[in-house]
Design a protein around this motif. Structure first.
Motif, PDB file in Angstrom:
ATOM      1  N   GLN A   5       2.606  -8.333  26.656  1.00  0.00           N
ATOM      2  CA  GLN A   5       2.842  -8.665  25.145  1.00  0.00           C
ATOM      3  C   GLN A   5       3.942  -9.635  24.782  1.00  0.00           C
ATOM      4  N   MET A   8       2.597 -13.162  23.985  1.00  0.00           N
ATOM      5  CA  MET A   8       1.905 -13.069  22.794  1.00  0.00           C
ATOM      6  C   MET A   8       2.809 -12.993  21.624  1.00  0.00           C
ATOM      7  N   LYS A   9       4.173 -13.049  22.021  1.00  0.00           N
ATOM      8  CA  LYS A   9       5.169 -13.091  20.942  1.00  0.00           C
ATOM      9  C   LYS A   9       5.096 -14.539  20.389  1.00  0.00           C
ATOM     10  N   PRO A  10       5.336 -14.632  18.914  1.00  0.00           N
ATOM     11  CA  PRO A  10       5.500 -16.339  18.296  1.00  0.00           C
ATOM     12  C   PRO A  10       6.780 -16.626  18.733  1.00  0.00           C
ATOM     13  N   GLU A  15       4.645 -20.006  14.196  1.00  0.00           N
ATOM     14  CA  GLU A  15       3.410 -19.300  14.798  1.00  0.00           C
ATOM     15  C   GLU A  15       3.640 -18.006  14.284  1.00  0.00           C
ATOM     16  N   ARG A  17       1.030 -14.042  15.182  1.00  0.00           N
ATOM     17  CA  ARG A  17       0.364 -13.296  15.920  1.00  0.00           C
ATOM     18  C   ARG A  17      -0.480 -12.451  15.029  1.00  0.00           C
ATOM     19  N   ARG A  19      -3.799  -9.556  14.970  1.00  0.00           N
ATOM     20  CA  ARG A  19      -4.713  -8.403  15.752  1.00  0.00           C
ATOM     21  C   ARG A  19      -6.106  -8.299  14.793  1.00  0.00           C
ATOM     22  N   ILE A  57      -6.290 -10.595  20.029  1.00  0.00           N
ATOM     23  CA  ILE A  57      -5.056 -10.648  19.627  1.00  0.00           C
ATOM     24  C   ILE A  57      -4.741 -12.067  19.843  1.00  0.00           C
ATOM     25  N   ARG A  59      -2.610 -15.682  19.036  1.00  0.00           N
ATOM     26  CA  ARG A  59      -1.280 -16.382  18.510  1.00  0.00           C
ATOM     27  C   ARG A  59      -1.515 -17.829  18.124  1.00  0.00           C
TER      28      ARG A  59
END
Length: 118
Positions: A5, A8-10, A15, A17, A19, A57, A59
């Motif tokens: 995870q 996948m964090k902006p 940016e 993210r 789903r 998911i 980004r």
């Protein structure tokens, strides 16, 4: 294969993210096709597919790409997102926030110190 995870964090200013539920995502080969279709878009930074949850998911930089472009790439690859009222509602919200981010990213800098420009 699902990534951590943290990756996948902006991290950038623009940016985001997202789903995206994809009902047709059932095999690892499907995941590869989905990733290839989305990776071709400009602004996409990272993505992960979860075959068990049938989701992608992604980004991306909202100042360079948009949710609608990702949806169109998925549909052209044969993997349309889930089409129920909640997904349509979220999709509309994603489009709205992406448009705002793109407009703000390309806006001229504001005047300094509450003074009108000369």
């Amino acid at each position: 294969m699902m990534k951590t995870q943290d990756s996948m964090k902006p991290v950038g200013t623009w940016e985001v993210r997202r789903r995206i539920k994809i009902p047709a995502l059932v095999h690892a080969a499907d995941a590869m096709a989905v990733e290839d279709a989305v990776r071709a878009l400009s602004g996409v930074r990272n993505m992960a597919t979860d075959v068990e949850k049938h989701q992608l998911i992604v980004r991306y930089d909202a100042s360079q790409s948009a949710y609608q472009a990702i949806v169109e790439a998925l549909e052209s690859a044969g993997f349309p997102p889930l089409d129920n009222w909640w997904c349509r509602f979220k999709g509309s919200w994603f489009e709205f926030t992406d448009t705002n981010a793109r407009d703000n990213a390309h806006a001229p800098p504001p005047a300094c110190c509450n003074k009108p420009p000369k």
